[in-house]
Scaffold this motif. Structure first.
Motif, short mmCIF file in Angstrom:
data_model
loop_
_atom_site.label_atom_id
_atom_site.label_comp_id
_atom_site.label_asym_id
_atom_site.label_seq_id
_atom_site.Cartn_x
_atom_site.Cartn_y
_atom_site.Cartn_z
N HIS A 1 0.82 -1.11 0.04
CA HIS A 1 -0.03 0.06 0.13
C HIS A 1 0.91 1.35 0.10
O HIS A 1 0.32 2.27 -0.71
CB HIS A 1 -1.01 0.10 1.26
CG HIS A 1 -2.01 -1.16 1.21
ND1 HIS A 1 -3.10 -1.08 0.59
CD2 HIS A 1 -1.90 -2.44 1.81
CE1 HIS A 1 -3.73 -2.23 0.60
NE2 HIS A 1 -2.95 -3.21 1.40
N TYR A 2 2.17 1.32 0.60
CA TYR A 2 3.01 2.37 0.51
C TYR A 2 3.85 2.31 -0.85
O TYR A 2 3.67 3.60 -1.34
CB TYR A 2 4.16 2.08 1.52
CG TYR A 2 3.57 2.03 2.93
CD1 TYR A 2 2.96 3.08 3.68
CD2 TYR A 2 3.73 0.70 3.80
CE1 TYR A 2 2.72 3.12 4.93
CE2 TYR A 2 3.27 0.72 4.96
CZ TYR A 2 2.61 1.86 5.44
OH TYR A 2 2.12 1.69 6.85
N MET A 3 3.76 1.28 -1.48
CA MET A 3 4.61 1.20 -2.72
C MET A 3 3.69 1.89 -3.91
O MET A 3 4.10 2.40 -4.84
CB MET A 3 4.94 -0.10 -3.15
CG MET A 3 6.04 -0.73 -2.33
SD MET A 3 7.82 0.03 -2.70
CE MET A 3 7.74 0.01 -4.38
N VAL A 4 2.45 1.64 -3.84
CA VAL A 4 1.59 2.27 -4.96
C VAL A 4 0.85 3.39 -4.51
O VAL A 4 -0.06 3.87 -5.16
CB VAL A 4 0.23 0.80 -5.20
CG1 VAL A 4 1.11 -0.20 -5.68
CG2 VAL A 4 -0.84 0.66 -4.04
N GLY A 5 1.30 3.92 -3.53
CA GLY A 5 0.86 5.48 -3.23
C GLY A 5 -0.39 5.47 -2.37
O GLY A 5 -1.01 6.56 -2.30
N PRO B 1 6.53 5.38 6.00
CA PRO B 1 7.63 5.85 6.91
C PRO B 1 8.89 6.08 6.37
O PRO B 1 9.19 5.57 5.26
CB PRO B 1 7.42 4.65 7.89
CG PRO B 1 7.28 3.31 6.99
CD PRO B 1 6.25 3.97 6.11
N ASN B 2 9.70 6.75 7.10
CA ASN B 2 10.97 7.38 6.52
C ASN B 2 11.88 6.00 6.44
O ASN B 2 12.68 6.35 5.24
CB ASN B 2 11.59 8.24 7.56
CG ASN B 2 10.41 9.61 7.58
OD1 ASN B 2 10.03 10.08 6.59
ND2 ASN B 2 10.73 10.33 8.72
N TRP B 3 11.55 5.03 7.00
CA TRP B 3 12.60 3.96 6.77
C TRP B 3 12.34 3.04 5.71
O TRP B 3 13.10 2.43 5.41
CB TRP B 3 12.69 3.20 8.42
CG TRP B 3 11.38 2.84 8.73
CD1 TRP B 3 10.92 3.48 9.79
CD2 TRP B 3 10.95 1.59 8.25
NE1 TRP B 3 9.51 2.65 10.03
CE2 TRP B 3 9.51 1.89 9.11
CE3 TRP B 3 10.86 0.71 7.38
CZ2 TRP B 3 8.55 0.80 9.01
CZ3 TRP B 3 10.05 -0.23 7.39
CH2 TRP B 3 8.81 -0.46 7.97
#
Length: 228
Positions: free
Chosen positions: A86-90, A95-97
């Motif tokens: 879900h982070y990869m596809v925007g 998170p920063n790390w």
């Protein structure tokens, strides 16, 4: 997953054990407080695998986010809440790390295009596995990669005076020069990527091939050279 988790980490320091103790320890304490329990949460020590970034980074990233689908726990990566998908596809702010941009950069400079290419790449991994290439249960790479890191481990276990200083990297040749000095295009691609001077995106742009092809060529050509 329902009884384990996969974590892909790149660390410049030899502190993986310390980091995993911290991660698992803090997580165990949190779960114990939440569920009013005591004692260990995980059975035994974590298992670590050293990965050849040149040949297996993209394949491993794909394997991890597609694993719940492959295990028939959900129908699509969208349905699984506990991964980087879900982070990869925007869909969520990472998170920063979490190095989402570093991975998307393999696909394209434009975020929208990179995400679309990433989604397509992951979708092609339904019947693919990487564990057949695992060597000695701890190395995901070819024979050269295994030999290099086994030698490094032996050096680290010796006297400090026996450990050679890391040599300064030489400037890479141009991609055209690698092509001229090589017998085949694939050989040129492998040499250029192993030089450390070019990303897969830069190489695929020069040779006008798909980004995922570069990764496969690196793995196949290196194995071919070992066989010869």
């Amino acid at each position: 997953m329902n009884n384990h988790y996969h974590l892909l980490i790149e660390t410049p320091d030899a502190n993986l054990s310390k980091g995993m103790r911290q991660l698992n320890g803090v997580f165990t304490q949190s779960i114990n407080r939440k569920h009013h329990r005591v004692g260990h949460l995980f059975q035994g020590r974590y298992k670590s695998i050293l990965v050849d970034k040149d040949a297996y980074l993209l394949e491993l990233c794909r394997y991890i986010v597609f694993n719940p689908v492959r295990a028939k726990m959900v129908d699509t990566p969208d349905d699984w809440l506990w991964s980087s998908w879900h982070y990869m596809v925007g869909k969520e702010t990472p998170p920063n790390w979490l190095a989402t941009d570093a991975l998307l950069n393999y696909f394209d400079k434009k975020r929208v295009v990179a995400i679309a290419e990433y989604v397509h790449f992951v979708g092609e991994g339904v019947n693919k596995t990487i564990w057949d290439d695992l060597q000695h249960q701890i190395f995901l790479g070819d024979d050269d990669f295994v030999e290099k890191h086994q030698l490094l481990q032996e050096q680290l276990e010796g006297d400090v005076s026996e450990i050679p200083f890391k040599q300064r990297s030489v400037s890479p040749l141009s991609l055209g020069e690698y092509l001229t000095l090589s017998n085949t295009r694939n050989e040129a691609i492998v040499k250029a990527y192993q030089s450390g001077g070019y990303t897969m995106k830069e190489i695929d742009a020069y040779f006008k091939i798909h980004y995922s092809v570069v990764s496969r060529i690196v793995a196949i050509e290196k194995n071919k050279n070992n066989a010869e």
